[in-house]
Motif scaffolding. Structure first.
Motif, PDB file in Angstrom:
ATOM      1  N   ASN A 268       0.704  -1.358   0.158  1.00 50.63           N
ATOM      2  CA  ASN A 268      -0.110   0.015  -0.004  1.00 50.63           C
ATOM      3  C   ASN A 268       0.883   1.313   0.055  1.00 50.63           C
ATOM      4  O   ASN A 268       0.552   2.218  -0.843  1.00 50.63           O
ATOM      5  CB  ASN A 268      -0.981  -0.037   1.131  1.00 50.63           C
ATOM      6  CG  ASN A 268      -2.245  -0.860   1.094  1.00 50.63           C
ATOM      7  OD1 ASN A 268      -2.496  -1.240  -0.200  1.00 50.63           O
ATOM      8  ND2 ASN A 268      -2.692  -1.484   2.057  1.00 50.63           N
TER       9      ASN A 268
ATOM     10  N   ASP B  83       3.860   1.491  -1.233  1.00 45.31           N
ATOM     11  CA  ASP B  83       4.429   1.556  -2.476  1.00 45.31           C
ATOM     12  C   ASP B  83       3.427   2.037  -3.703  1.00 45.31           C
ATOM     13  O   ASP B  83       3.813   3.096  -4.424  1.00 45.31           O
ATOM     14  CB  ASP B  83       4.928   0.054  -3.011  1.00 45.31           C
ATOM     15  CG  ASP B  83       5.713  -0.412  -2.223  1.00 45.31           C
ATOM     16  OD1 ASP B  83       6.645   0.316  -1.631  1.00 45.31           O
ATOM     17  OD2 ASP B  83       6.159  -1.655  -2.262  1.00 45.31           O
ATOM     18  N   ILE B  84       2.246   1.640  -3.366  1.00 47.48           N
ATOM     19  CA  ILE B  84       1.035   2.126  -4.565  1.00 47.48           C
ATOM     20  C   ILE B  84       1.014   3.615  -4.288  1.00 47.48           C
ATOM     21  O   ILE B  84       0.819   4.445  -5.076  1.00 47.48           O
ATOM     22  CB  ILE B  84       0.015   1.459  -4.099  1.00 47.48           C
ATOM     23  CG1 ILE B  84      -0.067   0.135  -4.690  1.00 47.48           C
ATOM     24  CG2 ILE B  84      -1.404   2.182  -4.982  1.00 47.48           C
ATOM     25  CD1 ILE B  84      -1.262  -0.895  -4.630  1.00 47.48           C
ATOM     26  N   ALA B  85       0.896   4.043  -3.038  1.00 49.19           N
ATOM     27  CA  ALA B  85       0.670   5.389  -2.607  1.00 49.19           C
ATOM     28  C   ALA B  85       1.859   6.277  -3.332  1.00 49.19           C
ATOM     29  O   ALA B  85       1.798   7.434  -3.474  1.00 49.19           O
ATOM     30  CB  ALA B  85       0.460   5.662  -1.314  1.00 49.19           C
TER      31      ALA B  85
ATOM     32  N   ILE C 180       3.980   5.568  -5.955  1.00 52.26           N
ATOM     33  CA  ILE C 180       4.004   5.593  -7.090  1.00 52.26           C
ATOM     34  C   ILE C 180       2.804   6.385  -7.645  1.00 52.26           C
ATOM     35  O   ILE C 180       3.035   7.227  -8.657  1.00 52.26           O
ATOM     36  CB  ILE C 180       3.580   4.133  -7.916  1.00 52.26           C
ATOM     37  CG1 ILE C 180       4.872   3.287  -7.618  1.00 52.26           C
ATOM     38  CG2 ILE C 180       3.193   4.236  -9.257  1.00 52.26           C
ATOM     39  CD1 ILE C 180       4.827   1.901  -7.800  1.00 52.26           C
ATOM     40  N   LYS C 181       1.834   6.451  -6.886  1.00 54.19           N
ATOM     41  CA  LYS C 181       0.481   7.292  -7.383  1.00 54.19           C
ATOM     42  C   LYS C 181       0.999   8.970  -7.143  1.00 54.19           C
ATOM     43  O   LYS C 181       0.378   9.909  -7.359  1.00 54.19           O
ATOM     44  CB  LYS C 181      -0.590   7.012  -6.836  1.00 54.19           C
ATOM     45  CG  LYS C 181      -1.313   5.975  -7.371  1.00 54.19           C
ATOM     46  CD  LYS C 181      -2.606   5.571  -6.586  1.00 54.19           C
ATOM     47  CE  LYS C 181      -3.412   4.415  -7.346  1.00 54.19           C
ATOM     48  NZ  LYS C 181      -4.480   4.036  -6.662  1.00 54.19           N
ATOM     49  N   GLY C 182       2.041   9.023  -6.327  1.00 55.19           N
ATOM     50  CA  GLY C 182       2.426  10.467  -6.002  1.00 55.19           C
ATOM     51  C   GLY C 182       1.906  11.055  -4.635  1.00 55.19           C
ATOM     52  O   GLY C 182       2.128  12.328  -4.195  1.00 55.19           O
ATOM     53  N   THR C 183       0.967  10.076  -3.747  1.00 56.47           N
ATOM     54  CA  THR C 183       0.466  10.756  -2.458  1.00 56.47           C
ATOM     55  C   THR C 183       1.278  10.564  -1.423  1.00 56.47           C
ATOM     56  O   THR C 183       1.239  11.181  -0.443  1.00 56.47           O
ATOM     57  CB  THR C 183      -0.886  10.008  -2.386  1.00 56.47           C
ATOM     58  OG1 THR C 183      -0.675   8.669  -2.225  1.00 56.47           O
ATOM     59  CG2 THR C 183      -2.042  10.282  -3.468  1.00 56.47           C
TER      60      THR C 183
END
Length: 126
Positions: free
Chosen positions: A111, A113-115, A117-120
């Motif tokens: 989670n 990593d995903i955040a 990558i999305k820039g958040t």
């Protein structure tokens, strides 16, 4: 060339992240298997000892009341065993319900990593 180098570095970084996350997942899975096997071994050992103790107690009570109230003694021991079984089952179900979710650390890292990558998550890293 700059674009291919950048894509290569991004791909390498993503591969390294995936490898790290898979290693974490493998460690967590191994720990979960060891914990479950430990629970199973101790449960079987306790069940074996408990069954022996319960049988001896039941035999003692039945022999003690053999001349006066043998049927009451047998029924009482059967009821006691049934009550103990229900209480133990309830405790085991509660213990399984209270255990932490499997792969919690791996999911948390994914989670993050995903955040990121999305820039958040970029603000949290700095």
């Amino acid at each position: 060339m700059a674009v291919t180098e950048t894509l290569g570095r991004i791909g390498g970084t993503l591969l390294a992240m995936v490898r790290t996350r898979l290693a974490l997942a493998a460690v967590e899975a191994q720990e979960e298997v060891q914990r479950v096997l430990g629970f199973a071994a101790w449960t079987l050992f306790a069940a074996f000892l408990g069954a022996g103790a319960f049988m001896l107690v039941a035999l003692f009570v039945i022999v003690l009341f053999w001349d006066t109230h043998r049927l009451l003694a047998i029924g009482g021991m059967a009821g006691l065993f049934a009550l103990a079984a229900v209480l133990i089952l309830a405790r085991v179900r509660a213990a399984f319900a209270a255990r932490p979710p499997m792969m919690a650390a791996t999911l948390a890292e994914l989670n993050k990593d995903i955040a990121f990558i999305k820039g958040t998550g970029a603000a949290h890293e700095q």
